[in-house]
Scaffold this motif. Structure first.
Motif, mmCIF file in Angstrom:
data_model
loop_
_atom_site.group_PDB
_atom_site.id
_atom_site.type_symbol
_atom_site.label_atom_id
_atom_site.label_comp_id
_atom_site.label_asym_id
_atom_site.label_seq_id
_atom_site.Cartn_x
_atom_site.Cartn_y
_atom_site.Cartn_z
ATOM 1 N N LEU A 15 0.830 -1.202 0.000
ATOM 2 C CA LEU A 15 0.000 0.000 0.000
ATOM 3 C C LEU A 15 0.864 1.251 0.000
ATOM 4 C CD1 LEU A 15 -2.754 -1.038 2.553
ATOM 5 C CD2 LEU A 15 -2.828 -1.123 0.060
ATOM 6 N N VAL A 16 2.135 1.088 0.396
ATOM 7 C CA VAL A 16 3.088 2.193 0.394
ATOM 8 C C VAL A 16 4.416 1.697 -0.155
ATOM 9 C CG1 VAL A 16 2.042 3.416 2.341
ATOM 10 C CG2 VAL A 16 3.874 1.778 2.760
ATOM 11 N N TYR A 17 5.213 2.631 -0.661
ATOM 12 C CA TYR A 17 6.561 2.336 -1.126
ATOM 13 C C TYR A 17 7.560 3.092 -0.273
ATOM 14 C CZ TYR A 17 4.388 0.861 -5.548
ATOM 15 O OH TYR A 17 3.636 0.247 -6.501
ATOM 16 N N ASP A 18 8.684 2.451 0.031
ATOM 17 C CA ASP A 18 9.815 3.196 0.559
ATOM 18 C C ASP A 18 10.641 3.630 -0.645
ATOM 19 O OD1 ASP A 18 11.119 0.872 -0.285
ATOM 20 O OD2 ASP A 18 11.775 0.291 1.709
ATOM 21 N N ALA A 19 11.750 4.330 -0.421
ATOM 22 C CA ALA A 19 12.544 4.856 -1.534
ATOM 23 C C ALA A 19 13.065 3.732 -2.431
ATOM 24 C CB ALA A 19 13.692 5.706 -1.015
ATOM 25 N N LYS A 20 13.489 2.635 -1.835
ATOM 26 C CA LYS A 20 14.008 1.509 -2.612
ATOM 27 C C LYS A 20 12.912 0.892 -3.472
ATOM 28 C CE LYS A 20 16.381 -2.911 -2.030
ATOM 29 N NZ LYS A 20 16.915 -3.862 -1.040
ATOM 30 N N SER A 29 17.486 4.644 -9.948
ATOM 31 C CA SER A 29 18.237 4.397 -8.720
ATOM 32 C C SER A 29 17.547 5.054 -7.528
ATOM 33 C CB SER A 29 19.659 4.952 -8.849
ATOM 34 O OG SER A 29 19.634 6.368 -8.856
ATOM 35 N N ARG A 30 17.926 4.594 -6.362
ATOM 36 C CA ARG A 30 17.395 5.215 -5.146
ATOM 37 C C ARG A 30 17.856 6.670 -5.052
ATOM 38 N NH1 ARG A 30 17.816 3.613 1.198
ATOM 39 N NH2 ARG A 30 16.811 5.501 1.837
ATOM 40 N N ASP A 31 19.065 6.939 -5.524
ATOM 41 C CA ASP A 31 19.560 8.320 -5.539
ATOM 42 C C ASP A 31 18.643 9.214 -6.373
ATOM 43 O OD1 ASP A 31 21.714 7.741 -3.903
ATOM 44 O OD2 ASP A 31 23.142 7.527 -5.550
ATOM 45 N N SER A 32 18.156 8.700 -7.504
ATOM 46 C CA SER A 32 17.231 9.478 -8.337
ATOM 47 C C SER A 32 15.953 9.776 -7.572
ATOM 48 C CB SER A 32 16.909 8.733 -9.630
ATOM 49 O OG SER A 32 18.043 8.656 -10.460
ATOM 50 N N VAL A 33 15.454 8.804 -6.841
ATOM 51 C CA VAL A 33 14.248 9.024 -6.034
ATOM 52 C C VAL A 33 14.499 10.122 -5.006
ATOM 53 C CG1 VAL A 33 12.723 7.984 -4.295
ATOM 54 C CG2 VAL A 33 13.274 6.733 -6.388
ATOM 55 N N ASP A 34 15.651 10.086 -4.344
ATOM 56 C CA ASP A 34 15.973 11.108 -3.350
ATOM 57 C C ASP A 34 16.057 12.494 -3.979
ATOM 58 O OD1 ASP A 34 16.052 9.207 -1.312
ATOM 59 O OD2 ASP A 34 18.219 8.940 -1.449
ATOM 60 N N VAL A 35 16.721 12.580 -5.136
ATOM 61 C CA VAL A 35 16.862 13.874 -5.825
ATOM 62 C C VAL A 35 15.507 14.358 -6.308
ATOM 63 C CG1 VAL A 35 17.821 14.992 -7.874
ATOM 64 C CG2 VAL A 35 19.275 13.536 -6.467
ATOM 65 N N TRP A 36 14.746 13.494 -6.954
ATOM 66 C CA TRP A 36 13.433 13.882 -7.468
ATOM 67 C C TRP A 36 12.498 14.301 -6.349
ATOM 68 C CZ3 TRP A 36 12.260 9.577 -11.617
ATOM 69 C CH2 TRP A 36 13.133 9.751 -12.699
ATOM 70 N N SER A 37 12.598 13.613 -5.214
ATOM 71 C CA SER A 37 11.764 13.971 -4.067
ATOM 72 C C SER A 37 12.131 15.363 -3.559
ATOM 73 C CB SER A 37 11.923 12.940 -2.956
ATOM 74 O OG SER A 37 11.152 13.288 -1.838
ATOM 75 N N ALA A 38 13.422 15.629 -3.430
ATOM 76 C CA ALA A 38 13.888 16.931 -2.960
ATOM 77 C C ALA A 38 13.507 18.050 -3.931
ATOM 78 C CB ALA A 38 15.398 16.911 -2.750
ATOM 79 N N GLN A 39 13.477 17.740 -5.219
ATOM 80 C CA GLN A 39 13.137 18.735 -6.232
ATOM 81 C C GLN A 39 11.628 18.910 -6.411
ATOM 82 O OE1 GLN A 39 15.169 17.158 -9.675
ATOM 83 N NE2 GLN A 39 17.047 18.270 -9.208
ATOM 84 N N GLY A 40 10.836 18.068 -5.777
ATOM 85 C CA GLY A 40 9.387 18.154 -5.912
ATOM 86 C C GLY A 40 8.849 17.517 -7.179
ATOM 87 N N VAL A 41 9.663 16.690 -7.827
ATOM 88 C CA VAL A 41 9.233 16.010 -9.053
ATOM 89 C C VAL A 41 8.250 14.888 -8.723
ATOM 90 C CG1 VAL A 41 10.033 14.611 -11.010
ATOM 91 C CG2 VAL A 41 11.375 16.583 -10.250
#
Length: 72
Positions: A15-20, A29-41
């Motif tokens: 029902l939910v996803y973690d970054a991985k 990559s998980r790094d992309s998720v972190d960057v996209w999250s920080a950028q509001g994408v």
């Protein structure tokens, strides 16, 4: 017989996803998720103290609208 799903996809019943998990769904990559999250994408994560989790329903709706263009 068990009534459990027979799929080997670990994200199939979440029902939910973690970054991985979100990275696996998006094929990045998980790094992309972190960057996209920080950028509001990405959609905003759920408000959980000290953790980032994304609602599967929100991610699915995002992918159905504009998210597929970002993740491609």
């Amino acid at each position: 017989m068990s009534n459990l799903p027979t799929t080997t996809d670990p994200t199939a019943t979440r029902l939910v996803y973690d970054a991985k998990g979100l990275a696996a769904v998006l094929g990045v990559s998980r790094d992309s998720v972190d960057v996209w999250s920080a950028q509001g994408v990405l959609p905003k994560p759920l408000p959980l103290p000290g953790r980032k989790r994304w609602s599967k329903a929100v991610v699915d709706a995002w992918l159905a609208s504009n998210g597929a263009n970002v993740a491609a």
